[in-house]
Design an enzyme around this catalytic site. Structure first.
Site, PDB file in Angstrom:
ATOM      1  N   HIS A  28       3.741  -5.142  14.933  1.00 24.76           N
ATOM      2  CA  HIS A  28       4.249  -4.204  13.948  1.00 24.76           C
ATOM      3  C   HIS A  28       4.654  -2.931  14.667  1.00 24.76           C
ATOM      4  O   HIS A  28       3.991  -2.517  15.614  1.00 24.76           O
ATOM      5  CB  HIS A  28       3.169  -3.887  12.900  1.00 24.76           C
ATOM      6  CG  HIS A  28       3.733  -3.271  11.675  1.00 24.76           C
ATOM      7  ND1 HIS A  28       3.979  -1.926  11.577  1.00 24.76           N
ATOM      8  CD2 HIS A  28       4.144  -3.824  10.501  1.00 24.76           C
ATOM      9  CE1 HIS A  28       4.507  -1.672  10.393  1.00 24.76           C
ATOM     10  NE2 HIS A  28       4.618  -2.803   9.723  1.00 24.76           N
TER      11      HIS A  28
ATOM     12  N   ASP B 119       2.852 -10.218   6.646  1.00 27.75           N
ATOM     13  CA  ASP B 119       3.615 -11.433   6.364  1.00 27.75           C
ATOM     14  C   ASP B 119       2.959 -12.693   6.903  1.00 27.75           C
ATOM     15  O   ASP B 119       3.375 -13.801   6.558  1.00 27.75           O
ATOM     16  CB  ASP B 119       5.022 -11.321   6.967  1.00 27.75           C
ATOM     17  CG  ASP B 119       5.839 -10.294   6.228  1.00 27.75           C
ATOM     18  OD1 ASP B 119       5.665 -10.209   5.002  1.00 27.75           O
ATOM     19  OD2 ASP B 119       6.620  -9.578   6.865  1.00 27.75           O
TER      20      ASP B 119
HETATM   21  N1  ACO Z   1       5.568 -12.414  19.640  1.00 29.44           N
HETATM   22  C1  ACO Z   1       5.601 -12.281  20.988  1.00 29.44           C
HETATM   23  N2  ACO Z   1       5.774 -11.097  21.636  1.00 29.44           N
HETATM   24  C2  ACO Z   1       5.926 -10.001  20.867  1.00 29.44           C
HETATM   25  C3  ACO Z   1       5.917 -10.058  19.457  1.00 29.44           C
HETATM   26  C4  ACO Z   1       5.716 -11.329  18.843  1.00 29.44           C
HETATM   27  N3  ACO Z   1       5.696 -11.437  17.510  1.00 29.44           N
HETATM   28  N4  ACO Z   1       6.093  -8.830  18.953  1.00 29.44           N
HETATM   29  C5  ACO Z   1       6.230  -8.020  19.996  1.00 29.44           C
HETATM   30  N5  ACO Z   1       6.128  -8.715  21.172  1.00 29.44           N
HETATM   31  C6  ACO Z   1       6.151  -8.174  22.535  1.00 29.44           C
HETATM   32  C7  ACO Z   1       7.567  -7.809  22.951  1.00 29.44           C
HETATM   33  O1  ACO Z   1       8.193  -8.915  23.613  1.00 29.44           O
HETATM   34  C8  ACO Z   1       7.327  -6.659  23.883  1.00 29.44           C
HETATM   35  O2  ACO Z   1       6.833  -7.167  25.087  1.00 29.44           O
HETATM   36  P1  ACO Z   1       7.159  -6.395  26.489  1.00 29.44           P
HETATM   37  O3  ACO Z   1       6.512  -5.054  26.354  1.00 29.44           O
HETATM   38  O4  ACO Z   1       6.560  -7.278  27.530  1.00 29.44           O
HETATM   39  O5  ACO Z   1       8.661  -6.310  26.565  1.00 29.44           O
HETATM   40  C9  ACO Z   1       6.170  -5.907  23.209  1.00 29.44           C
HETATM   41  O6  ACO Z   1       5.437  -6.922  22.475  1.00 29.44           O
HETATM   42  C10 ACO Z   1       6.599  -4.814  22.249  1.00 29.44           C
HETATM   43  O7  ACO Z   1       7.495  -5.382  21.306  1.00 29.44           O
HETATM   44  P2  ACO Z   1       8.704  -4.612  20.623  1.00 29.44           P
HETATM   45  O8  ACO Z   1       9.681  -5.618  20.086  1.00 29.44           O
HETATM   46  O9  ACO Z   1       9.222  -3.563  21.554  1.00 29.44           O
HETATM   47  O10 ACO Z   1       7.957  -3.886  19.433  1.00 29.44           O
HETATM   48  P3  ACO Z   1       8.649  -3.241  18.189  1.00 29.44           P
HETATM   49  O11 ACO Z   1       7.716  -2.206  17.669  1.00 29.44           O
HETATM   50  O12 ACO Z   1      10.049  -2.835  18.514  1.00 29.44           O
HETATM   51  O13 ACO Z   1       8.775  -4.474  17.159  1.00 29.44           O
HETATM   52  C11 ACO Z   1       8.311  -6.065  15.502  1.00 29.44           C
HETATM   53  C12 ACO Z   1       7.932  -4.703  16.094  1.00 29.44           C
HETATM   54  C13 ACO Z   1       9.824  -6.125  15.204  1.00 29.44           C
HETATM   55  C14 ACO Z   1       7.578  -6.232  14.161  1.00 29.44           C
HETATM   56  C15 ACO Z   1       7.912  -7.183  16.490  1.00 29.44           C
HETATM   57  O14 ACO Z   1       6.534  -7.133  16.748  1.00 29.44           O
HETATM   58  C16 ACO Z   1       8.314  -8.584  16.013  1.00 29.44           C
HETATM   59  O15 ACO Z   1       9.456  -9.010  16.234  1.00 29.44           O
HETATM   60  N6  ACO Z   1       7.364  -9.324  15.310  1.00 29.44           N
HETATM   61  C17 ACO Z   1       7.698 -10.602  14.750  1.00 29.44           C
HETATM   62  C18 ACO Z   1       8.473 -10.421  13.446  1.00 29.44           C
HETATM   63  C19 ACO Z   1       7.588  -9.944  12.299  1.00 29.44           C
HETATM   64  O16 ACO Z   1       6.512 -10.437  12.069  1.00 29.44           O
HETATM   65  N7  ACO Z   1       8.120  -8.940  11.555  1.00 29.44           N
HETATM   66  C20 ACO Z   1       7.438  -8.399  10.370  1.00 29.44           C
HETATM   67  C21 ACO Z   1       7.034  -6.978  10.575  1.00 29.44           C
HETATM   68  S1  ACO Z   1       6.078  -6.428   9.204  1.00 29.44           S
HETATM   69  C22 ACO Z   1       7.169  -6.109   8.019  1.00 29.44           C
HETATM   70  O17 ACO Z   1       8.335  -5.831   8.208  1.00 29.44           O
HETATM   71  C23 ACO Z   1       6.681  -6.136   6.673  1.00 29.44           C
END
Ligand code: ACO
Length: 427
Positions: free
Chosen positions: A306, A363
Site C-alpha cells: 500500500h 482488497d
Molecule cells: N508484490 C510484489 N512486490 C511488490 C508489491 C507486490 N504486491 N508491491 C510492492 N512491491 C515492491 C516493488 O516491486 C518495489 O520493490 P523495489 O523497492 O525492490 O523496487 C517496492 O515493493 C515498493 O513498491 P512500489 O510499487 O514503489 O510502491 P508504491 O507505494 O508505489 O505502490 C501499490 C503501492 C501500487 C499498492 C503496490 O504495492 C502494488 O502494486 N500492490 C498490488 C496491487 C494492490 O493490491 N493494490 C491495491 C492497493 S489498496 C487500494 O487501492 C484500495
C-alpha cells in the site's frame, strides 16, 4: 514563533513556513516557492506531496490507524450503519436519530432514475465491464439532472448529495443485472439503504426476496471500511476534476474510472483472479511468492502493499475476521480462503515482503467475502465504488466549500524544443 524551513539556492536563503496537522504531522508550505525562487518541485506519484488540508479522514500508515472524522474505523465497523457513516463523512458529525431519518427520507424521495437511462445501458454489450458501464451511467446522470449546484447554498449542496446517494446504488445494481440478464428493478422505500443494495442486486423476478442478516451485516461492514481513505488516486481525481468546477456527477464518474485500475480498486478483482489461478495451478503458493519477488517477472502479489500503510492495513484486519465469520455462517468451505491464508503466512515471514513493509491490504480479503455473498468477480470494484461514494462526496464538498484553486501541476520538460519542421513528403 512558528517553525519554518530554509532552502539555500544560488547562495540565497529562502524561508518556508511549516504547517502542522492535528496529530503533529508537519508539511512544508511551498505555495510561494516558484514566485520566490523560480523553482518547482518534482514528485512523481505525489509520494511526498500534500494536495490539500482536510478534516475528513485521518490515516497513520506507520501505526496502521484509520479514522473518519475522529472515529476509529474499528468502532464504526463494529457499531454503525453505513448511512450513518456516510452522513458522518459528508457532513462532519454523527447524525441524531432525527437527522438520520430525514437523510433516509430525502434519499427515498430521490431514489428513482430516469427510465431513459435504461436505453443507454441497453446499448452496451452484455460483456461490458460493469465499471465501464457505471462510469458512463454516472456521467449520463448529469444529462438527466442538468441544474448546476450552487456550492454556496447549503440547500443546493444537500440536494445534490442526496440525489447522487439515492441514484448511485440503483445504477450499480443495474450494471450487475445487465450482466446477469435480469430485469432492472427499483429501490424499495420500505427498506434501509443497505438492504436496498442487497435487494436491488439479488431480487429475482419470480420469487420473494428474503433479506439475509449475515449478508446485510457483511455488506454494511464492507461498505463502511471502503467509505473513505483520504487523498488516494480516485479521491484525488474527484477533487481535481471538481476543482475545475465540474459538477458532482461528472467528478464522481471520473473517480470511478480512476478506481477501476488494478493498482487501486480494481485490485479486489485481480486478487480473486490471482487466488483462483493459484488454486487451479495446484495451490503452490511458494511458486507464486517466487514469481512476485522475481524482478524480471511482471507478476505482483495482488492485495499486498500500500502506498501509505507500512504496517498492517487496519481494514484488512477487520475484513479477515469478517471473511472467516461469513464463510462459517453461510457454511461455505472455500479453497480460495486456504490459498489466501497460505500466501499471507508466507509473505508475513518473507524477508522481501517484510523489508519492503508489504502487508495484505483491504482488497486481499474483501473479494473472498463478495464471492461468498454470491457477487460475481467483475462486480467487486463496483461494490468498492458503492462504499467509496460518501468519501468522494465528502472530499468534493470540502474542496468546493474551501474554494480550493483549480488543480494544475507543473512539470519538468525534457523533450525537444527546437526542431525544424519538415513537410510530409520530406520525411
Ligand atoms: N508484490 C510484489 N512486490 C511488490 C508489491 C507486490 N504486491 N508491491 C510492492 N512491491 C515492491 C516493488 O516491486 C518495489 O520493490 P523495489 O523497492 O525492490 O523496487 C517496492 O515493493 C515498493 O513498491 P512500489 O510499487 O514503489 O510502491 P508504491 O507505494 O508505489 O505502490 C501499490 C503501492 C501500487 C499498492 C503496490 O504495492 C502494488 O502494486 N500492490 C498490488 C496491487 C494492490 O493490491 N493494490 C491495491 C492497493 S489498496 C487500494 O487501492 C484500495
Amino acid at each position: 514563533m512558528s517553525e519554518s524551513v530554509q532552502l539555500i539556492y544560488n547562495n540565497e536563503t529562502f524561508e518556508f513556513p511549516l504547517v502542522e496537522g492535528t496529530e503533529n504531522e508537519k508539511g512544508i508550505d511551498i505555495k510561494t516557492l516558484r514566485a520566490q525562487t523560480g523553482l518547482v518541485t518534482l514528485d512523481p506519484g505525489f509520494k511526498n506531496s500534500g494536495s490539500c488540508k482536510s478534516e475528513v479522514t485521518y490515516l497513520n500508515g506507520e501505526k496502521g490507524e484509520l479514522k473518519y472524522r475522529g472515529y476509529s474505523i474499528e468502532d464504526l465497523a463494529d457499531g454503525a450503519d453505513f448511512l450513518e457513516v456516510a452522513y458522518l463523512l459528508i457532513f462532519g458529525s454523527l447524525p441524531t436519530k432525527a437527522q438520520l431519518d430525514k437523510f433516509q427520507d430525502d434519499i427515498n424521495k430521490e431514489a428513482l432514475v430516469d427510465e431513459d437511462l435504461k436505453v443507454i445501458l441497453k446499448s452496451f454489450p452484455r460483456s461490458a465491464h460493469p465499471m465501464g458501464a457505471l462510469a458512463s451511467l454516472t456521467a449520463a446522470l448529469t444529462a438527466f439532472n442538468p441544474e448546476s449546484v450552487d456550492v454556496d447554498s447549503d440547500e443546493d449542496m444537500y440536494n445534490a448529495i442526496v440525489a447522487i446517494m439515492a441514484k448511485f446504488p440503483i445504477i450499480c445494481a443495474w450494471t450487475h443485472r445487465k450482466v446477469k440478464g435480469l430485469p432492472l428493478n427499483y429501490y424499495d422505500c420500505n427498506l434501509s439503504y443497505v438492504d436496498n443494495i442487497a435487494q436491488m442486486m439479488f431480487r429475482l423476478p419470480n420469487r420473494e426476496y428474503v433479506a439475509n442478516p449475515i449478508v446485510k451485516n457483511a455488506l454494511n461492514k464492507l461498505l463502511i471500511l471502503h467509505a473513505d481513505h483520504e487523498q488516494n488516486c480516485s479521491t484525488s481525481t474527484v477533487r481535481i476534476v471538481g476543482s475545475s468546477h465540474a459538477g458532482l456527477f461528472a467528478s464522481i464518474s471520473a473517480g470511478i474510472s480512476a478506481l477501476w485500475g488494478p493498482l487501486h480498486g480494481g485490485a479486489n478483482q485481480a486478487v480473486l483472479e490471482m487466488l483462483e489461478a493459484i488454486d487451479a495451478d495446484g495451490g503452490d503458493t511458494k511458486k507464486y511468492m517466487a514469481k512476485a519477488k522475481d524482478k524480471s517477472d511482471p507478476f505482483r502479489l495482488m492485495g499486498f502493499g500500500h502506498r501509505v500503510y507500512k504496517n498492517f492495513d487496519p481494514r484488512a484486519r477487520i475484513i479477515k475476521k469478517s471473511a472467516d465469520e461469513v464463510l462459517n455462517d453461510l457454511g461455505i468451505n472455500d479453497p480460495i480462503l486456504e490459498v489466501a491464508k497460505g500466501l499471507e503466512q508466507e509473505a508475513l515471514n518473507d524477508a522481501y515482503f517484510v523489508d519492503r513493509k508489504l502487508y495484505p491490504n483491504v482488497d486481499f480479503y474483501s473479494g473472498i467475502i463478495y464471492r461468498a455473498l454470491g457477487i460475481p468477480t467483475e462486480m467487486f470494484t463496483v461494490m468498492f465504488a458503492l462504499g467509496r461514494l460518501p468519501g468522494w462526496i465528502a472530499q468534493w464538498r470540502e474542496m468546493r466549500k474551501n474554494n480550493e484553486p483549480i488543480g494544475r501541476p507543473r512539470q519538468i520538460f525534457t523533450g525537444n524544443t527546437n526542431l525544424p519542421f519538415q513537410s510530409l513528403d520530406q520525411r
